[in-house]
Enzyme design. Structure first.
Site, mmCIF file in Angstrom:
data_model
loop_
_atom_site.group_PDB
_atom_site.id
_atom_site.type_symbol
_atom_site.label_atom_id
_atom_site.label_comp_id
_atom_site.label_asym_id
_atom_site.label_seq_id
_atom_site.Cartn_x
_atom_site.Cartn_y
_atom_site.Cartn_z
ATOM 1 C CB ALA A 494 41.501 20.039 61.296
ATOM 2 C CB THR A 522 40.688 14.690 67.402
ATOM 3 O OG1 THR A 522 40.586 15.551 66.270
ATOM 4 C CG2 THR A 522 42.058 14.119 67.349
ATOM 5 N N GLY A 528 46.109 5.538 64.916
ATOM 6 C CA GLY A 528 47.295 6.136 64.909
ATOM 7 C C GLY A 528 47.275 7.046 63.381
ATOM 8 C CG HIS A 721 35.335 1.174 63.061
ATOM 9 N ND1 HIS A 721 35.608 0.226 63.791
ATOM 10 C CD2 HIS A 721 36.551 1.977 62.612
ATOM 11 C CE1 HIS A 721 36.900 -0.113 63.793
ATOM 12 N NE2 HIS A 721 37.413 1.049 63.161
ATOM 13 C CB SER A 733 41.876 0.617 68.771
ATOM 14 O OG SER A 733 43.130 1.157 67.783
ATOM 15 C CD GLU A 734 41.216 -0.500 61.066
ATOM 16 O OE1 GLU A 734 41.783 -1.068 59.990
ATOM 17 O OE2 GLU A 734 40.557 0.138 61.183
ATOM 18 N NE ARG A 737 39.561 -5.101 63.259
ATOM 19 C CZ ARG A 737 39.136 -4.035 62.244
ATOM 20 N NH1 ARG A 737 39.234 -4.764 61.053
ATOM 21 N NH2 ARG A 737 38.794 -3.111 62.494
ATOM 22 N NE ARG A 758 38.876 1.929 59.981
ATOM 23 C CZ ARG A 758 39.014 3.073 60.610
ATOM 24 N NH1 ARG A 758 38.402 4.105 60.392
ATOM 25 N NH2 ARG A 758 39.998 3.244 61.392
ATOM 26 C CG HIS A 861 34.478 5.462 62.328
ATOM 27 N ND1 HIS A 861 34.989 5.868 63.845
ATOM 28 C CD2 HIS A 861 35.761 5.228 61.919
ATOM 29 C CE1 HIS A 861 35.926 5.969 63.983
ATOM 30 N NE2 HIS A 861 36.625 5.657 63.008
ATOM 31 C CG HIS A 862 35.570 9.305 58.553
ATOM 32 N ND1 HIS A 862 36.355 10.051 59.234
ATOM 33 C CD2 HIS A 862 35.610 10.013 57.422
ATOM 34 C CE1 HIS A 862 36.846 10.949 58.689
ATOM 35 N NE2 HIS A 862 36.589 10.893 57.240
ATOM 36 C CD GLU A 891 34.474 13.011 60.017
ATOM 37 O OE1 GLU A 891 33.639 12.134 59.890
ATOM 38 O OE2 GLU A 891 35.240 12.910 61.203
ATOM 39 N NE ARG A 901 38.326 8.082 58.383
ATOM 40 C CZ ARG A 901 38.803 7.331 59.369
ATOM 41 N NH1 ARG A 901 40.158 7.173 59.455
ATOM 42 N NH2 ARG A 901 37.961 6.867 60.520
ATOM 43 N N GLY A 904 43.628 5.272 60.006
ATOM 44 C CA GLY A 904 44.919 5.893 60.340
ATOM 45 C C GLY A 904 45.124 7.226 59.285
ATOM 46 C CB ALA A 906 40.546 10.259 60.046
ATOM 47 C CB VAL A 907 45.098 10.697 62.797
ATOM 48 C CG1 VAL A 907 46.218 11.553 63.720
ATOM 49 C CG2 VAL A 907 44.080 10.288 63.812
#
Length: 929
Positions: A494, A522, A528, A721, A733-734, A737, A758, A861-862, A891, A901, A904, A906-907
């Site tokens: 950001a 980040t 992604g 997460h 990483s998600e 999955r 999540r 995680h977030h 964030e 959330r 994908g 957050a990015v």
């Protein structure tokens, strides 16, 4: 021995051909070939223009086998269809009176699976390269080795048919021929491995077949050269003595030249740091006058720009010189050299087409670093050498940073007998990156992050000291150097997006970062960036709508999202993807995450983790704009006067407090997942959970803004997460999955819809008796996700030759796991999961051995909560009024994601609102001067 400069005299090779002068164009990777390795017309023009005046052009390496390309856009000579295109290159060079030589190679273990359709690279032995995340190659069998020797011969035959005057066998840069000779990469115990006599057999066999093909084609004067890297820093590795042994054997079989592969023609040993003798001097001293090698001309490379460089290199002992970057910048370099011009490696950003440089090469880092526009000149330095200390854990050393008035010209490591080879490699790689970028803000070296950051910090100190000296000598008030339009607090995605956008809209910007490194949380992002209705979706035929994206994000957030902010988020997402692309940060591959029904998660084409890719690209753009960055600097308080922002009080690493003057401030400091007390205050039940966040995610920006009366929202909404490796707190990483993996319990059974949101998947894992689970995937999932190789390298992964073997190694019942896989595979074939209702990422049955498993459990995680902002990213007070001069993004902000959330998002959040904050702050400054 004194050698007379003879760069405009001819030299005849052993086999008969004569090169008209001693200056050649070096084989430089352009990455400009078509997808299949064939030649585009702009590459023909590129070589044709640069051949004028030179004795020869050595065309960039061409792979001889479909498993051989070591980089995107590589040229190929692996089949007869490539001959016409290569013939156009040879003709264009020879029309200028230069000889045309083609370099041929195979990348071996240096090939990335993504470049060869997800297949495993091949090498002499199944030993990965000594770099973090390197793929373990497959060892070649005897039949394949024989076939590769034949393919090198086929490549020589094609080069002759294409009209080339010779080939250069590429035995350097850790590619396959070097791998066969290296004791690090060749651990074989058959006729192709063992002592150095046996390890030399493969390159000798390639040379022999090259001779045979030339004789068969009646091309008796066909040039055959050999490129070599004189040393390896790996242990065990090739020594300088080993290289001389191999070169002598090659010379005995017949060579027209040998070609050193060095960063600079005068380089000394990278292994024996106590010996400053240039390797070319050691080479000349080591070979006896009567040896076969003494009769073979030697090519030097690196650092050849002006006449003095040419003369010094020839005096040092080279017979021929290969010229690299100078030929890129000056297509008519030979004429300029002869005219006595003093040349510098600089190009204007408008010159690409005039210089006939293919676009992929134009964006290559070494070329990009030579693009300098007057309007983008950065800080001014007092020229000189600045001494700095580097300290990192047990490492203590000294460096010399040499500066010109506007750039870093060199970074030298002072000799120290305590230094090990590993750090020497780190230093050389990082030094190159900083010189290319003309900045200390570059990617750290994988596996040596702490050392990298310490070195970068020392160079940064030297730049700061020099800038202050320049100000003093110029009569400039040093304090005036710290007057800005916009201050950005935080250097994650950001903050960087905000800073770049504000700068591009005319603002003078500085970034303040309290950590010693750029990137923030980040860097840990993996999966992604979500966006709907994008160019890349349309190109792949993916039908999506912003309305669907909005609804799924709202549902994922349990309808607690701020609808106005969410609307901004969804509407601006495609433009954010396009903005990144304009900055050469391409997120063209698309996958899916939990809670989404459509593939809309954009990631790099090589399917690597998005975070490092994103930060690397943004930092490159930061350097191009010369935006100031203050690391190890804490934002203590925002200064207000008459309800207007006037600056920011900061405290640096030495405890020095000062005020940076500015009209606008953007806060992009991230969330508070790493602040245990803060997390437990809002969610006591999360006591004891690990966090995936970096240690700087402490909520400092929230506290900073609360002191000015900022409102906060959703502070208790903290996401865990589901897939975190607990020993390292490393996020899995998600995308694993999303690529088709499943979750199973210790009993070997699936227990949930892996692609649910999540919060729901985390709850299902916590509900298990063991409160942990296993991610199970196969070779096909691994090959399509670069992150999986990283997990393998870090030791997170249990690997089984088949499913029963994996069950045994993870302590599961093999029959139960086999039954679980059978049911899931049937669901994939039917595209229907009656057990748990999974409807996405049913990509292929899990049946391609080997099989893999990673043990995971949830982690913090977030933090969805943070300060309240308007739809224009303005910080709001407790009365929901904008606070003048303050914006926030990332964030640190609450309200966008609601109670949960989506992976994908957050990015997307940091880029979308970072750009918006930068735009609004810069425009506000313009209208309030």
């Amino acid at each position: 021995m004194e050698r007379t400069p003879v760069f405009n005299t001819a030299l005849s090779f052993t086999r008969g051909k004569t090169v008209k002068n001693r200056l050649l164009m070096a084989p430089m990777t352009t990455c400009s070939g078509f997808h299949d390795g064939s030649v585009p017309q702009d590459l023909v023009d590129y070589y044709g223009q640069r051949a004028q005046g030179l004795g020869a052009v050595i065309v960039e390496c061409c792979f001889i086998d479909p498993l051989g390309p070591a980089f995107p856009g590589a040229l190929g000579i692996d089949n007869d269809k490539k001959i016409p295109g290569l013939a156009r290159v040879a003709k264009a060079i020879k029309q200028q009176g230069a000889l045309a030589i083609l370099q041929i190679y195979h990348g071996g273990r240096m090939v990335e699976p993504e470049l060869i359709g997800g297949r495993t690279p091949v090498a002499p032995s199944a030993v990965a390269a000594a770099r973090e995340g390197a793929t373990i190659p497959r060892a070649l069998n005897l039949g394949e080795i024989d076939a590769l020797i034949t393919k090198f011969g086929d490549a020589v035959n094609r080069a002759i048919k294409a009209g080339f005057d010779g080939v250069e066998i590429h035995g350097a840069n850790t590619y396959l021929l070097q791998q066969f000779y290296s004791p690090h990469s060749n651990r074989r115990d058959d006729q192709w491995g063992g002592d150095r006599e046996k390890r030399s057999r493969f390159p000798l066999a390639v040379l022999d077949i090259a001779h045979q093909i030339a004789e068969r084609a009646e091309a008796s004067d066909f040039i055959i050269g050999y490129r070599f890297s004189p040393e390896e820093i790996e242990k065990p590795g090739i020594t300088f003595g080993d290289s001389l042994y191999l070169l002598e054997k090659l010379a005995e079989r017949g060579l027209d030249y040998v070609h050193f592969s060095l960063g600079h023609w005068s380089r000394s040993s990278i292994v024996d740091l106590e010996d400053p003798t240039p390797l070319i001097a050691r080479y000349r001293q080591a070979i006896s006058s009567g040896s076969s090698l003494a009769q073979v001309p030697v090519i030097g490379v690196g650092g050849i720009v002006n006449r003095a460089d040419v003369e010094n290199a020839l005096r040092a002992g080279y017979d021929l010189l290969a010229v690299g970057k100078a030929c890129i910048v000056y297509p008519d370099w030979w004429q300029r050299l002869n005219a006595g011009e003093n040349l510098s490696l600089e190009m204007a950003s408008t010159q690409r087409e005039a210089l006939c440089i293919p676009e992929p090469l134009w964006h290559f880092s070494l070329v990009d670093a030579m693009i300098r526009d007057e309007q983008s000149a950065g800080k001014k330095f007092k020229a000189g050498i600045y001494h700095e200390k580097v300290e990192a854990e047990a490492l203590k050393l000294n460096i010399d940073v040499q500066l010109d008035t506007d750039r870093i010209t060199d970074i030298r490591l002072q000799p120290d007998s305590c230094l090990d080879v590993d750090f020497t490699q780190t230093f050389e790689q990082l030094r190159t990156r900083m010189l290319v970028a003309n900045s200390p803000y570059v990617d750290a070296i994988a596996g040596a992050t702490t050392q990298s950051e310490a070195l970068k910090k020392a160079v940064s100190r030297a730049l700061s000291t020099s800038s202050k000296h320049w100000a003093q000598d110029s009569g400039v008030d040093p304090a005036s150097l710290e007057n800005y339009d916009v201050i950005v607090i935080g250097s994650g995605g950001a903050g960087l997006a905000a800073a770049i956008n504000a700068h591009d809209l005319g603002a003078k910007v500085v970034i303040v970062e309290r950590m010693p490194t750029i990137g923030g949380n980040t860097l840990k992002a993996s999966v992604g960036m979500n966006a709907a209705q994008t160019t890349y979706q349309r190109a792949k035929g993916i039908e999506d709508t912003k309305a669907c994206f909005y609804e799924e994000t709202l549902r994922g957030g349990k309808y607690k999202n701020n609808p106005d902010l969410l609307q901004q988020f969804v509407e601006r997402a495609p433009a954010a993807i396009d903005w990144l692309a304009k900055q050469q940060i391409i997120l063209s591959d698309i996958t899916i995450t939990g809670g989404m029904s459509i593939d809309r998660t954009h990631r790099p084409a090589d399917r690597s983790a998005v975070g490092g890719f994103l930060i690397s690209g943004l930092v490159k753009n930061l350097n191009q704009r010369n935006i100031d960055v203050l690391l190890d600097t804490k934002a203590e308080s925002i200064e207000y006067q008459d309800d207007t922002v006037i600056g920011l009080t900061v405290v640096d690493e030495y405890g020095e407090r000062r005020v940076l003057r500015a009209k606008a401030i953007i806060v992009a400091t991230g969330g508070f997942s790493a602040n245990t007390k803060m997390v437990e205050h809002y969610r006591p039940e999360l006591t004891g959970f690990v966090t995936t966040n970096h240690k700087g995610a402490t909520g400092s920006g929230i506290t900073l803004l609360q002191a000015l009366g900022a409102e906060t929202v959703d502070m208790a909404e903290i996401q865990i997460h589901p897939t975190v490796e607990q020993r390292s707190a490393y996020l899995i990483s998600e995308s694993i999955r999303g690529g088709g993996a499943i979750l199973v319990s210790q009993a070997g059974e699936r227990f949930c819809n892996e692609m649910d949101t999540r919060d729901k998947v985390s709850a299902q894992i916590i509900a298990l008796a063991e409160k942990s689970a296993w991610i199970i995937f196969d070779e096909q999932v691994r090959s399509q996700n670069k992150a999986a190789d990283e997990y393998l390298a870090k030791g997170f992964v249990v690997q089984g030759k088949d499913a029963p073997d994996l069950a045994k190694k993870t302590g599961m019942d093999p029959d139960v796991l086999a039954h679980t896989l059978a049911i899931f595979n049937q669901a994939v074939r039917q595209q229907q999961d009656p057990q748990f209702g999974r409807t996405t990422a049913l990509r292929h049955p899990l049946e391609n051995a080997p099989f893999y498993a990673i043990n995971i459990a949830p982690g913090v995680h977030h933090t969805m909560g943070g300060v309240a902002i308007s739809t224009q990213a303005q910080v709001l007070d407790t009365q929901h009024r904008p606070i003048t001069g303050l914006w926030a993004a990332g964030e640190v902000v609450g309200g966008i994601h609601g109670a949960n959330r989506i992976g994908g998002n957050a990015v997307a959040d940091i880029i979308i609102f970072g750009l918006l904050a930068g735009e609004q702050a810069a425009n506000w400054v313009k209208t309030n001067i």
